[in-house]
Design a protein around this motif. Structure first.
Motif, mmCIF file in Angstrom:
data_model
loop_
_atom_site.group_PDB
_atom_site.id
_atom_site.type_symbol
_atom_site.label_atom_id
_atom_site.label_comp_id
_atom_site.label_asym_id
_atom_site.label_seq_id
_atom_site.Cartn_x
_atom_site.Cartn_y
_atom_site.Cartn_z
ATOM 1 N N VAL A 63 -3.326 16.626 -17.615
ATOM 2 C CA VAL A 63 -4.169 15.539 -17.113
ATOM 3 C C VAL A 63 -3.915 15.349 -15.622
ATOM 4 O O VAL A 63 -2.765 15.261 -15.188
ATOM 5 N N TRP A 64 -4.995 15.287 -14.875
ATOM 6 C CA TRP A 64 -4.920 15.044 -13.437
ATOM 7 C C TRP A 64 -5.466 13.642 -13.157
ATOM 8 O O TRP A 64 -6.482 13.242 -13.734
ATOM 9 N N LEU A 65 -4.811 12.899 -12.301
ATOM 10 C CA LEU A 65 -5.288 11.583 -11.898
ATOM 11 C C LEU A 65 -6.081 11.703 -10.607
ATOM 12 O O LEU A 65 -5.626 12.312 -9.638
ATOM 13 N N ILE A 66 -7.271 11.126 -10.607
ATOM 14 C CA ILE A 66 -8.140 11.189 -9.427
ATOM 15 C C ILE A 66 -8.541 9.766 -9.025
ATOM 16 O O ILE A 66 -8.291 8.806 -9.742
ATOM 17 N N ASP A 67 -9.160 9.647 -7.852
ATOM 18 C CA ASP A 67 -9.728 8.389 -7.342
ATOM 19 C C ASP A 67 -8.769 7.211 -7.457
ATOM 20 O O ASP A 67 -9.107 6.175 -8.053
ATOM 21 N N PRO A 68 -7.587 7.283 -6.897
ATOM 22 C CA PRO A 68 -6.636 6.186 -7.053
ATOM 23 C C PRO A 68 -6.995 4.951 -6.226
ATOM 24 O O PRO A 68 -7.656 5.034 -5.193
ATOM 25 N N ALA A 69 -6.531 3.812 -6.730
ATOM 26 C CA ALA A 69 -6.479 2.564 -5.956
ATOM 27 C C ALA A 69 -5.004 2.180 -5.929
ATOM 28 O O ALA A 69 -4.610 1.089 -6.329
ATOM 29 N N PRO A 129 0.836 -1.201 0.000
ATOM 30 C CA PRO A 129 0.000 0.000 0.000
ATOM 31 C C PRO A 129 0.870 1.249 0.000
ATOM 32 O O PRO A 129 2.064 1.187 0.319
ATOM 33 N N PRO A 130 0.309 2.389 -0.363
ATOM 34 C CA PRO A 130 1.057 3.644 -0.233
ATOM 35 C C PRO A 130 1.439 3.881 1.221
ATOM 36 O O PRO A 130 0.756 3.399 2.137
ATOM 37 N N PRO A 131 2.525 4.599 1.478
ATOM 38 C CA PRO A 131 2.888 4.903 2.866
ATOM 39 C C PRO A 131 1.717 5.550 3.608
ATOM 40 O O PRO A 131 1.123 6.515 3.150
ATOM 41 N N GLY A 132 1.386 4.984 4.748
ATOM 42 C CA GLY A 132 0.268 5.499 5.527
ATOM 43 C C GLY A 132 -1.080 4.964 5.108
ATOM 44 O O GLY A 132 -2.091 5.252 5.754
ATOM 45 N N GLY A 133 -1.120 4.196 4.031
ATOM 46 C CA GLY A 133 -2.387 3.643 3.561
ATOM 47 C C GLY A 133 -2.683 2.297 4.194
ATOM 48 O O GLY A 133 -1.779 1.556 4.577
ATOM 49 N N PRO A 134 -3.959 1.936 4.305
ATOM 50 C CA PRO A 134 -4.331 0.672 4.936
ATOM 51 C C PRO A 134 -4.127 -0.512 4.007
ATOM 52 O O PRO A 134 -4.114 -0.380 2.784
ATOM 53 N N ASP A 162 -6.291 -2.992 3.867
ATOM 54 C CA ASP A 162 -7.631 -3.199 3.308
ATOM 55 C C ASP A 162 -8.143 -1.884 2.748
ATOM 56 O O ASP A 162 -8.590 -0.998 3.479
ATOM 57 N N ALA A 163 -8.060 -1.761 1.423
ATOM 58 C CA ALA A 163 -8.425 -0.528 0.739
ATOM 59 C C ALA A 163 -9.634 -0.783 -0.162
ATOM 60 O O ALA A 163 -10.363 -1.761 0.025
ATOM 61 N N TRP A 164 -9.814 0.108 -1.151
ATOM 62 C CA TRP A 164 -10.995 0.025 -2.005
ATOM 63 C C TRP A 164 -10.629 0.373 -3.446
ATOM 64 O O TRP A 164 -9.732 1.162 -3.706
ATOM 65 N N MET A 165 -11.385 -0.223 -4.371
ATOM 66 C CA MET A 165 -11.370 0.195 -5.775
ATOM 67 C C MET A 165 -12.818 0.490 -6.136
ATOM 68 O O MET A 165 -13.632 -0.428 -6.281
ATOM 69 N N GLY A 166 -13.147 1.776 -6.235
ATOM 70 C CA GLY A 166 -14.549 2.126 -6.385
ATOM 71 C C GLY A 166 -15.317 1.699 -5.156
ATOM 72 O O GLY A 166 -14.961 2.039 -4.029
ATOM 73 N N VAL A 167 -16.377 0.898 -5.363
ATOM 74 C CA VAL A 167 -17.190 0.445 -4.234
ATOM 75 C C VAL A 167 -16.797 -0.954 -3.773
ATOM 76 O O VAL A 167 -17.471 -1.534 -2.907
ATOM 77 N N ALA A 168 -15.718 -1.492 -4.325
ATOM 78 C CA ALA A 168 -15.319 -2.862 -4.007
ATOM 79 C C ALA A 168 -14.090 -2.882 -3.105
ATOM 80 O O ALA A 168 -13.152 -2.110 -3.297
ATOM 81 N N PRO A 169 -14.055 -3.769 -2.116
ATOM 82 C CA PRO A 169 -12.860 -3.890 -1.269
ATOM 83 C C PRO A 169 -11.686 -4.433 -2.061
ATOM 84 O O PRO A 169 -11.852 -5.208 -3.005
ATOM 85 N N ARG A 175 -7.524 -5.667 -1.294
ATOM 86 C CA ARG A 175 -6.487 -5.881 -0.280
ATOM 87 C C ARG A 175 -5.098 -5.632 -0.876
ATOM 88 O O ARG A 175 -4.738 -6.177 -1.919
ATOM 89 N N ASN A 176 -4.322 -4.808 -0.183
ATOM 90 C CA ASN A 176 -2.937 -4.527 -0.569
ATOM 91 C C ASN A 176 -2.001 -5.193 0.430
ATOM 92 O O ASN A 176 -1.816 -4.694 1.536
ATOM 93 N N GLU A 177 -1.467 -6.314 0.040
ATOM 94 C CA GLU A 177 -0.576 -7.078 0.911
ATOM 95 C C GLU A 177 0.648 -7.504 0.117
ATOM 96 O O GLU A 177 0.521 -8.060 -0.980
ATOM 97 N N VAL A 178 1.828 -7.241 0.646
ATOM 98 C CA VAL A 178 3.067 -7.499 -0.097
ATOM 99 C C VAL A 178 3.243 -8.991 -0.349
ATOM 100 O O VAL A 178 3.098 -9.816 0.559
ATOM 101 N N CYS A 179 3.558 -9.332 -1.603
ATOM 102 C CA CYS A 179 3.816 -10.702 -2.020
ATOM 103 C C CYS A 179 5.191 -10.766 -2.685
ATOM 104 O O CYS A 179 5.729 -9.746 -3.116
ATOM 105 N N PRO A 180 5.774 -11.956 -2.782
ATOM 106 C CA PRO A 180 7.135 -12.063 -3.317
ATOM 107 C C PRO A 180 7.252 -11.740 -4.796
ATOM 108 O O PRO A 180 8.336 -11.396 -5.265
ATOM 109 N N ASP A 181 6.155 -11.839 -5.539
ATOM 110 C CA ASP A 181 6.206 -11.548 -6.970
ATOM 111 C C ASP A 181 4.825 -11.103 -7.429
ATOM 112 O O ASP A 181 3.830 -11.260 -6.718
#
Length: 285
Positions: free
Chosen positions: A200-206, A112-117, A119-126, A128-134
């Protein structure tokens, strides 16, 4: 708490007007002429995830992202950027800048981004950002399979159709070109590519550490304006930076579109079910 109360508490000032943009986004004006965006989070951790993602994407200055003023667990208050029509010049600049952003890297695949949880969201859907080996293990475990399971629970796919997705997941290690984790927006569909006079501005990131081909696949999913110019400038910039896209990246687009299509299928059903299956069948062999 409504939008007026949230903005006055988090940002200060006297609100003189509120216009609802969609179900969770409000355009809020003040008596001094300032205008901000107020956005209600869709679930636990959503505002924190979005704020952290915006700051992470914007810290290098490679791409334009709205400034986050304040947020709490329910509301996010951020800069309002007036829209403008797309132009070839802003498209090409965006393509070059996105290539540079991706090369800033991330801690790991799924980070996840620094300080980010986690368990995050993409739009209205949960999401999960969890570090994996690849990338292959991350993408299968935390992007494709969770939504495939939801679709199965809803009986959207037959047993044979589920096997098509499983086969792709088993081959992800062969399909993915080895790359270090990229700093990606994560939901760069056309609605989150905001055209303005200065670029161009980027909004609503996941946002998370992912594969840079993922953002390119999202740009192609729902018809981004000036797409050929964006992709052309991106590939040229990546080449100039000494990190060209691997051969066959266009053929791998369906692989990177599996996650958003399955997510849409699980949430909205309809034609997304067939689109997700078509993408799985289109994966290179």
């Amino acid at each position: 708490m409504n939008a007026r109360e949230a903005v006055e508490r988090l940002h200060g000032g006297r609100v003189t007007g509120i216009r609802q943009s969609d179900g969770s986004v409000f355009l809020v004006s003040f008596d001094d002429g300032e205008t901000v965006i107020a956005k209600r989070g869709v679930g636990p951790g959503a505002t924190r995830a979005e704020a952290a993602g915006m700051r992470w994407l914007g810290e290098s200055g490679d791409v334009l992202v709205p400034r986050v003023y304040e947020h709490d667990e329910e509301w996010l208050v951020m800069e309002y950027v007036p829209p403008a029509p797309p132009t070839p010049e802003t498209a090409e600049a965006f393509g070059r800048n996105l290539a540079k952003l991706h090369l800033r890297g991330a801690e790991g695949f799924g980070s996840p981004p620094p300080g980010g949880p986690v368990d995050a969201w993409m739009g209205v859907a949960p999401m999960r950002n969890e570090v994996c080996p690849d990338w292959a293990s991350f993408y299968a475990e935390h992007r494709v399979l969770p939504y495939l399971r939801e679709c199965v629970e809803q009986k959207l796919f037959t047993t044979d159709e589920v096997q098509v997705f499983d086969d792709v997941c088993e081959r992800l290690g062969e399909l993915a070109e080895p790359e270090p984790p990229a700093r990606i927006h994560g939901d760069a569909w056309s609605g989150n590519v905001h055209w303005a006079r200065d670029g161009v501005w980027l909004i609503d990131p996941a946002a998370h550490g992912g594969h840079r081909e993922g953002d390119l696949a999202m740009l192609q999913l729902f018809g981004t304006s000036q797409l050929s110019r964006i992709l052309g400038a991106y590939t040229e910039s990546a080449q100039d930076e000494g990190r060209p896209l691997a051969d066959g990246w266009r053929e791998r687009v369906p692989v990177h579109q599996l996650f958003p299509l399955l997510m849409h299928a699980a949430v909205f059903g309809g034609g997304y079910v067939r689109q997700a299956l078509s993408a799985a069948r289109a994966a290179p062999r």
